[in-house]
Structures are given as structure tokens and as C-alpha cells.
Scaffold this motif. Structure first.
Motif, PDB file in Angstrom:
ATOM      1  N   ASN A  94     -10.279   6.014  -0.918  1.00 37.11           N
ATOM      2  CA  ASN A  94      -9.084   6.471  -1.617  1.00 37.11           C
ATOM      3  C   ASN A  94      -9.363   7.761  -2.385  1.00 37.11           C
ATOM      4  O   ASN A  94     -10.513   8.085  -2.708  1.00 37.11           O
ATOM      5  CB  ASN A  94      -8.585   5.391  -2.578  1.00 37.11           C
ATOM      6  CG  ASN A  94      -9.663   4.893  -3.534  1.00 37.11           C
ATOM      7  OD1 ASN A  94     -10.750   4.506  -3.115  1.00 37.11           O
ATOM      8  ND2 ASN A  94      -9.361   4.902  -4.821  1.00 37.11           N
TER       9      ASN A  94
ATOM     10  N   ALA B 122      -6.341  -0.690  -1.354  1.00 37.77           N
ATOM     11  CA  ALA B 122      -5.273  -0.893  -2.337  1.00 37.77           C
ATOM     12  C   ALA B 122      -5.490  -2.167  -3.144  1.00 37.77           C
ATOM     13  O   ALA B 122      -5.316  -2.186  -4.363  1.00 37.77           O
ATOM     14  CB  ALA B 122      -3.924  -0.932  -1.623  1.00 37.77           C
TER      15      ALA B 122
ATOM     16  N   THR C   5       1.255  10.272  -9.019  1.00 37.56           N
ATOM     17  CA  THR C   5       1.733   8.903  -8.800  1.00 37.56           C
ATOM     18  C   THR C   5       0.561   7.984  -8.488  1.00 37.56           C
ATOM     19  O   THR C   5      -0.246   8.271  -7.595  1.00 37.56           O
ATOM     20  CB  THR C   5       2.738   8.865  -7.635  1.00 37.56           C
ATOM     21  OG1 THR C   5       3.800   9.778  -7.902  1.00 37.56           O
ATOM     22  CG2 THR C   5       3.300   7.470  -7.466  1.00 37.56           C
ATOM     23  N   ARG C   6       0.479   6.889  -9.202  1.00 33.34           N
ATOM     24  CA  ARG C   6      -0.604   5.935  -8.980  1.00 33.34           C
ATOM     25  C   ARG C   6      -0.257   5.051  -7.786  1.00 33.34           C
ATOM     26  O   ARG C   6       0.509   4.085  -7.893  1.00 33.34           O
ATOM     27  CB  ARG C   6      -0.825   5.076 -10.232  1.00 33.34           C
ATOM     28  CG  ARG C   6      -2.078   4.220 -10.143  1.00 33.34           C
ATOM     29  CD  ARG C   6      -2.266   3.357 -11.372  1.00 33.34           C
ATOM     30  NE  ARG C   6      -3.521   2.627 -11.268  1.00 33.34           N
ATOM     31  CZ  ARG C   6      -4.680   3.032 -11.773  1.00 33.34           C
ATOM     32  NH1 ARG C   6      -4.739   4.157 -12.463  1.00 33.34           N
ATOM     33  NH2 ARG C   6      -5.781   2.319 -11.603  1.00 33.34           N
ATOM     34  N   GLN C   7      -0.820   5.384  -6.632  1.00 37.89           N
ATOM     35  CA  GLN C   7      -0.554   4.629  -5.410  1.00 37.89           C
ATOM     36  C   GLN C   7      -1.586   5.026  -4.359  1.00 37.89           C
ATOM     37  O   GLN C   7      -2.293   6.020  -4.508  1.00 37.89           O
ATOM     38  CB  GLN C   7       0.852   4.938  -4.881  1.00 37.89           C
ATOM     39  CG  GLN C   7       1.050   6.394  -4.516  1.00 37.89           C
ATOM     40  CD  GLN C   7       2.468   6.710  -4.082  1.00 37.89           C
ATOM     41  OE1 GLN C   7       3.377   5.916  -4.224  1.00 37.89           O
ATOM     42  NE2 GLN C   7       2.673   7.895  -3.531  1.00 37.89           N
ATOM     43  N   ILE C   8      -1.670   4.225  -3.304  1.00 38.38           N
ATOM     44  CA  ILE C   8      -2.489   4.565  -2.146  1.00 38.38           C
ATOM     45  C   ILE C   8      -1.558   5.173  -1.111  1.00 38.38           C
ATOM     46  O   ILE C   8      -0.679   4.491  -0.572  1.00 38.38           O
ATOM     47  CB  ILE C   8      -3.217   3.331  -1.575  1.00 38.38           C
ATOM     48  CG1 ILE C   8      -4.106   2.690  -2.645  1.00 38.38           C
ATOM     49  CG2 ILE C   8      -4.040   3.733  -0.352  1.00 38.38           C
ATOM     50  CD1 ILE C   8      -5.205   3.573  -3.177  1.00 38.38           C
ATOM     51  N   GLY C   9      -1.714   6.458  -0.861  1.00 40.31           N
ATOM     52  CA  GLY C   9      -0.830   7.148   0.063  1.00 40.31           C
ATOM     53  C   GLY C   9      -1.056   6.727   1.503  1.00 40.31           C
ATOM     54  O   GLY C   9      -1.992   5.984   1.829  1.00 40.31           O
TER      55      GLY C   9
ATOM     56  N   ASP D 255      -3.905  -0.649  -6.821  1.00 39.40           N
ATOM     57  CA  ASP D 255      -2.813   0.316  -6.720  1.00 39.40           C
ATOM     58  C   ASP D 255      -1.834  -0.107  -5.634  1.00 39.40           C
ATOM     59  O   ASP D 255      -2.243  -0.672  -4.604  1.00 39.40           O
ATOM     60  CB  ASP D 255      -3.343   1.720  -6.386  1.00 39.40           C
ATOM     61  CG  ASP D 255      -4.051   2.362  -7.566  1.00 39.40           C
ATOM     62  OD1 ASP D 255      -3.981   1.811  -8.672  1.00 39.40           O
ATOM     63  OD2 ASP D 255      -4.657   3.429  -7.377  1.00 39.40           O
ATOM     64  N   PRO D 256      -0.544   0.190  -5.808  1.00 36.85           N
ATOM     65  CA  PRO D 256       0.415  -0.148  -4.759  1.00 36.85           C
ATOM     66  C   PRO D 256       0.297   0.782  -3.558  1.00 36.85           C
ATOM     67  O   PRO D 256      -0.202   1.913  -3.677  1.00 36.85           O
ATOM     68  CB  PRO D 256       1.769   0.049  -5.471  1.00 36.85           C
ATOM     69  CG  PRO D 256       1.487   1.074  -6.528  1.00 36.85           C
ATOM     70  CD  PRO D 256       0.093   0.794  -6.993  1.00 36.85           C
ATOM     71  N   LEU D 257       0.771   0.303  -2.429  1.00 36.83           N
ATOM     72  CA  LEU D 257       0.832   1.137  -1.233  1.00 36.83           C
ATOM     73  C   LEU D 257       2.079   2.015  -1.305  1.00 36.83           C
ATOM     74  O   LEU D 257       3.174   1.547  -1.637  1.00 36.83           O
ATOM     75  CB  LEU D 257       0.891   0.256   0.016  1.00 36.83           C
ATOM     76  CG  LEU D 257      -0.354  -0.588   0.325  1.00 36.83           C
ATOM     77  CD1 LEU D 257      -0.051  -1.550   1.457  1.00 36.83           C
ATOM     78  CD2 LEU D 257      -1.535   0.301   0.678  1.00 36.83           C
ATOM     79  N   ALA D 258       1.919   3.290  -1.005  1.00 29.94           N
ATOM     80  CA  ALA D 258       3.075   4.188  -0.955  1.00 29.94           C
ATOM     81  C   ALA D 258       3.991   3.756   0.174  1.00 29.94           C
ATOM     82  O   ALA D 258       3.529   3.323   1.247  1.00 29.94           O
ATOM     83  CB  ALA D 258       2.618   5.625  -0.731  1.00 29.94           C
TER      84      ALA D 258
ATOM     85  N   GLU E  30      -6.039  10.007   2.861  1.00 28.52           N
ATOM     86  CA  GLU E  30      -4.759  10.368   2.267  1.00 28.52           C
ATOM     87  C   GLU E  30      -4.532  11.884   2.307  1.00 28.52           C
ATOM     88  O   GLU E  30      -3.399  12.346   2.200  1.00 28.52           O
ATOM     89  CB  GLU E  30      -4.693   9.881   0.815  1.00 28.52           C
ATOM     90  CG  GLU E  30      -4.626   8.372   0.671  1.00 28.52           C
ATOM     91  CD  GLU E  30      -4.909   7.929  -0.741  1.00 28.52           C
ATOM     92  OE1 GLU E  30      -3.945   7.681  -1.492  1.00 28.52           O
ATOM     93  OE2 GLU E  30      -6.111   7.828  -1.107  1.00 28.52           O
TER      94      GLU E  30
END
Length: 227
Positions: A71, A218, A151-155, A223-226, A145
Motif C-alpha cells: 500500500n 486493507a 483520503t484514507r483508503q486503499i485505492g 483502511d477501507p477499499l476505494a 495504487e
């Protein structure tokens, strides 16, 4: 007010250590010792900055060539992953980095591979070069990514790492980087003395790694998934 002296201290330390790494690597004739120097300098920077640093699961890395995917949440990720991994990996990096003074030269001396993201024809040429390198037995490291933002997320994971692994018939290793967003947040220049941890999660078959590695990373970092 106490944050500014620490930031200046970290910037000066990073600059001096980076120049030292470049100077040493200009005189080292072979690739592996150059990467050893770069990884050592990365660990020294984290140490002198007072940032706790831990690596877990290195024993899960294959002894044979592989593709590592991790990540990407901060500018410090490259330093951290170079400090964490053994000196067997060529980093696959966006081509914009080659134009950064001194950093581009150092990255070239480390055998990094620069890929074009915006020109499809040039990007295809770069992809063939990276595939040829993987097929020759070189392990590779990708941030799939491609970039990061505030933004806190996994792109979404781009396909290059996984296509390369599949065509070279080598496995993919999912790696989670914890804490770098808090240490050096995107969108500004600040550094915080907080812990960083690199966790080698699992070795995956290339044909199913794109989805599974993203989900595993994730879950590991929370972290949430984008979408």
C-alpha cells in the motif's frame, strides 16, 4: 512550536544521509552493495529521527524471484520499504521521479525501473522492459495504487505488477505498511515521531493476487477499499 525544530532536524538529516548514500553509490560498481547502502541509510534515518521501526514476516519472502506489492499512503513509503526489504528488489516507480534532482540519479544507481503512466505507447514499452527484467530472475517491488492522496483508503490496484508476475511465472507477495500516513501525512510538510511497521502478509499465485492482495492489505492496515 516544538514541531518546527523537529521537522528541520529531519529534513537536514534526510538531506545529508541522502547525499552520503548517493556519493557512496556513485563509486560502488555492483548493484547489490548499492542497495545495501540505500537500505542501511533508510534505517539510519528512521533511527536518528526517533521513529520506531519494525519489520515482521520477512521469513515469508520466497527465496526465488517474486513481485512485492504494498500500500502507498505517504512520501516516506519508499524509504520505509527500502529499509525493510532485503537488497534483492528493483523498485518500479512512476517516471516523474527520474526528473527529481539527485533522487533520480540515486534511484537509477539502485536499478529502479521508471514507467510512464500517461502515455500508453511509452507505458507499453516500459512494461515490456520490466517484464524482461522479471523474466531474467530479478525480483520487483510495486506500489500498485500508483499514487496516494489525503483520503484514507486503499485505492484500486493497477494491473502492471500482476501482469508482470503472471507472464514471468513468479508469485506475488502482499506487504502492508502501517503508520506512514500518520508519520508524514499527505497534503503538507510535517513529520511526527510515531511508529512504523512493515508486515509481510502472504505469498499469492499471480493469477489471483490482484484482488486478494488488495483485500488482505486493507484488512491488515484497517483502511477501507476505494469504490
Amino acid at each position: 512550536m516544538l514541531k518546527l525544530p523537529y521537522l528541520v532536524y529531519c529534513v537536514v538529516s534526510f538531506t545529508l544521509l541522502g547525499l552520503a548514500a548517493l556519493a557512496i553509490n556513485l563509486f560502488l560498481p555492483s548493484l547489490r552493495p548499492r542497495r545495501v547502502v540505500a537500505g542501511t541509510v533508510g534505517r539510519i534515518f528512521l533511527w536518528v529521527s526517533g521513529i520506531p521501526f519494525k519489520v515482521e514476516g520477512l521469513d515469508r519472502l520466497p527465496k526465488t524471484p517474486c513481485v512485492v506489492v504494498a500500500n502507498h499512503a505517504s512520501y516516506i513509503d519508499g524509504i520505509v520499504i527500502a529499509a525493510a526489504l532485503p537488497p534483492d528488489f528493483a523498485f518500479v516507480i512512476k517516471k516523474e521521479m527520474v526528473r527529481v534532482p539527485l533522487a533520480g540519479l540515486l534511484l537509477r544507481r539502485l536499478g529502479s525501473q521508471f514507467v510512464e503512466r500517461f502515455d500508453r505507447h511509452k507505458g507499453a514499452t516500459d512494461a515490456r522492459r520490466v517484464l524482461k527484467l522479471a523474466a531474467s530472475g530479478q525480483s520487483l517491488m510495486f506500489f500498485p495504487e500508483g499514487t496516494f492522496d489525503e483520503t484514507r483508503q486503499i485505492g484500486k490496484f493497477l494491473g502492471g505488477a500482476f501482469t508482470t508476475a503472471a507472464r514471468a511465472e513468479i508469485p506475488v507477495v502482499a506487504v502492508a505498511i502501517h503508520g506512514t500516513r500518520a508519520v508524514m501525512p499527505p497534503g503538507g510538510l510535517s513529520i511526527h515521531r510515531l511508529p512504523i511497521r512493515v508486515e509481510v502478509l502472504a505469498v499469492l499465485p499471480a493469477d489471483e493476487a490482484r484482488l486478494r492482495s488488495r483485500e488482505m492489505i486493507a484488512q491488515a492496515v484497517g483502511d477501507p477499499l476505494a469504490p
